[in-house]
Design a protein around this motif. Sequence first.
Motif, PDB file in Angstrom:
ATOM      1  N   VAL A  12       0.913  -1.137  -0.075  1.00 28.91           N
ATOM      2  CA  VAL A  12       0.061   0.179   0.099  1.00 28.91           C
ATOM      3  C   VAL A  12       0.599   1.192  -0.047  1.00 28.91           C
ATOM      4  O   VAL A  12       0.587   2.121  -0.718  1.00 28.91           O
ATOM      5  CB  VAL A  12      -0.905   0.043   1.157  1.00 28.91           C
ATOM      6  CG1 VAL A  12      -1.719   1.375   1.361  1.00 28.91           C
ATOM      7  CG2 VAL A  12      -1.896  -1.131   1.032  1.00 28.91           C
ATOM      8  N   LEU A  13       1.879   1.410   0.864  1.00 30.87           N
ATOM      9  CA  LEU A  13       2.891   2.523   0.874  1.00 30.87           C
ATOM     10  C   LEU A  13       3.550   2.645  -0.453  1.00 30.87           C
ATOM     11  O   LEU A  13       3.652   3.730  -0.949  1.00 30.87           O
ATOM     12  CB  LEU A  13       3.785   2.334   1.930  1.00 30.87           C
ATOM     13  CG  LEU A  13       3.312   2.282   3.475  1.00 30.87           C
ATOM     14  CD1 LEU A  13       4.531   2.006   4.291  1.00 30.87           C
ATOM     15  CD2 LEU A  13       2.749   3.836   3.690  1.00 30.87           C
ATOM     16  N   ALA A  16       1.125   3.913  -2.700  1.00 37.47           N
ATOM     17  CA  ALA A  16       0.534   5.442  -2.586  1.00 37.47           C
ATOM     18  C   ALA A  16       1.486   6.535  -2.733  1.00 37.47           C
ATOM     19  O   ALA A  16       1.292   7.572  -2.881  1.00 37.47           O
ATOM     20  CB  ALA A  16       0.194   5.315  -1.290  1.00 37.47           C
ATOM     21  N   THR A  17       2.772   6.302  -2.623  1.00 42.04           N
ATOM     22  CA  THR A  17       3.862   7.092  -2.462  1.00 42.04           C
ATOM     23  C   THR A  17       3.841   8.258  -3.500  1.00 42.04           C
ATOM     24  O   THR A  17       3.921   9.541  -3.529  1.00 42.04           O
ATOM     25  CB  THR A  17       5.310   6.448  -2.124  1.00 42.04           C
ATOM     26  OG1 THR A  17       5.142   6.027  -0.850  1.00 42.04           O
ATOM     27  CG2 THR A  17       6.351   7.610  -2.264  1.00 42.04           C
ATOM     28  N   PRO A 246      -2.288  12.090   3.427  1.00 44.88           N
ATOM     29  CA  PRO A 246      -1.894  10.585   3.471  1.00 44.88           C
ATOM     30  C   PRO A 246      -3.280   9.563   3.552  1.00 44.88           C
ATOM     31  O   PRO A 246      -3.202   8.492   2.990  1.00 44.88           O
ATOM     32  CB  PRO A 246      -1.184  10.774   4.653  1.00 44.88           C
ATOM     33  CG  PRO A 246      -0.569  11.805   4.910  1.00 44.88           C
ATOM     34  CD  PRO A 246      -1.653  12.788   4.370  1.00 44.88           C
ATOM     35  N   CYS A 249      -4.688   9.259   0.204  1.00 46.11           N
ATOM     36  CA  CYS A 249      -3.728   8.686  -1.049  1.00 46.11           C
ATOM     37  C   CYS A 249      -3.711   7.069  -0.468  1.00 46.11           C
ATOM     38  O   CYS A 249      -3.353   6.337  -1.542  1.00 46.11           O
ATOM     39  CB  CYS A 249      -2.500   9.173  -1.035  1.00 46.11           C
ATOM     40  SG  CYS A 249      -2.608  11.018  -1.653  1.00 46.11           S
ATOM     41  N   LEU A 250      -3.484   6.892   0.655  1.00 48.90           N
ATOM     42  CA  LEU A 250      -3.359   5.482   1.251  1.00 48.90           C
ATOM     43  C   LEU A 250      -4.580   4.622   0.753  1.00 48.90           C
ATOM     44  O   LEU A 250      -4.509   3.515   0.528  1.00 48.90           O
ATOM     45  CB  LEU A 250      -3.201   5.386   2.738  1.00 48.90           C
ATOM     46  CG  LEU A 250      -1.707   6.174   3.214  1.00 48.90           C
ATOM     47  CD1 LEU A 250      -1.821   6.059   4.709  1.00 48.90           C
ATOM     48  CD2 LEU A 250      -0.345   4.977   2.871  1.00 48.90           C
ATOM     49  N   GLY A 253      -3.962   3.808  -2.757  1.00 46.92           N
ATOM     50  CA  GLY A 253      -2.802   2.800  -2.651  1.00 46.92           C
ATOM     51  C   GLY A 253      -3.439   1.620  -2.222  1.00 46.92           C
ATOM     52  O   GLY A 253      -3.065   0.453  -2.850  1.00 46.92           O
TER      53      GLY A 253
END
Length: 300
Positions: A12-13, A16-17, A246, A249-250, A253
Amino acid sequence: MHVFELGFVAAVLLAATPILYAALAGAISAQVGVFNIALEGQMLWGAFAAVAGSYYTGSAWGGVLTALVSTALFSVVLAVGAARWHADPIIIAIGTNLLAIGLTGFLLRVLFDTSGSFSPRGLEGLPKMAFLADVPVIGPIFAGQTALVPLAFVLIVAVGLWLKRSAGGLRLRGVGEHPDAAAALGVNVASYQTWVTIAGGALCGIAGAQLALGNVTVFTENMTAGRGWIAVAAVMLVAGRPLWLPVACLGFGAAEALGFRLQGIGAPQQLTDAAPYAITLLVLVATRIRFAKRASLTST
């Protein structure tokens, strides 16, 4: 398949980044009154510049620096057009998105004599934080990530707090909310809008570098595949509150990472690939409804 495990959190990270960097670029541009929908094209150019820079310098960090600087320069078109010449930023942004698609494909053929994708032997990808491998909990999540992943969250918090609690941040927000009042106080509105938009371009360059040298080690034509538009949806969702980026976006992601996991158990690729974009459409509809309700309350 274990979806809710530390490996899934890491995925996920990773997904999403790049969206997070681009969304931060869009958010700070929105704060000064420039609605930036050129995030897709800027991120695509950053991805190409990162791979080209890494190839010619032999260093992944050289690629990141190339992406940062060249994408900042690429964003000058939007910055000057919207802030200095008062042109419609939507029209300029659409033009730069199309320019990025055509220009990256053209340069791929001219510089590397190939088309479709470019991943030469020895191309340097960004190093992973393998030194964290033995740390409980944190290790499985971050050991396979690049340093740009945690940096994204640090930047979000730093920029969000700066906008809320510093004189410079409040002045920047004032430029976007009340430009005439800011100008009456002696603030150079056009200068703020120009430099913030260029800074947003630099962030999109980092987003492209993470996508092309961190998530994978290859450049593929149109490899951003709508991630810039997802970032635009995230900006609209948080509505001027960058500290919430965050969360948005997470969520996107997680949809992308879950799609890859579902492919592993036989789900159709077309269905799983569409999941993040379906969520984007739902977010845009929800945002439109919220804005409509707010406008009706204001009018009454």
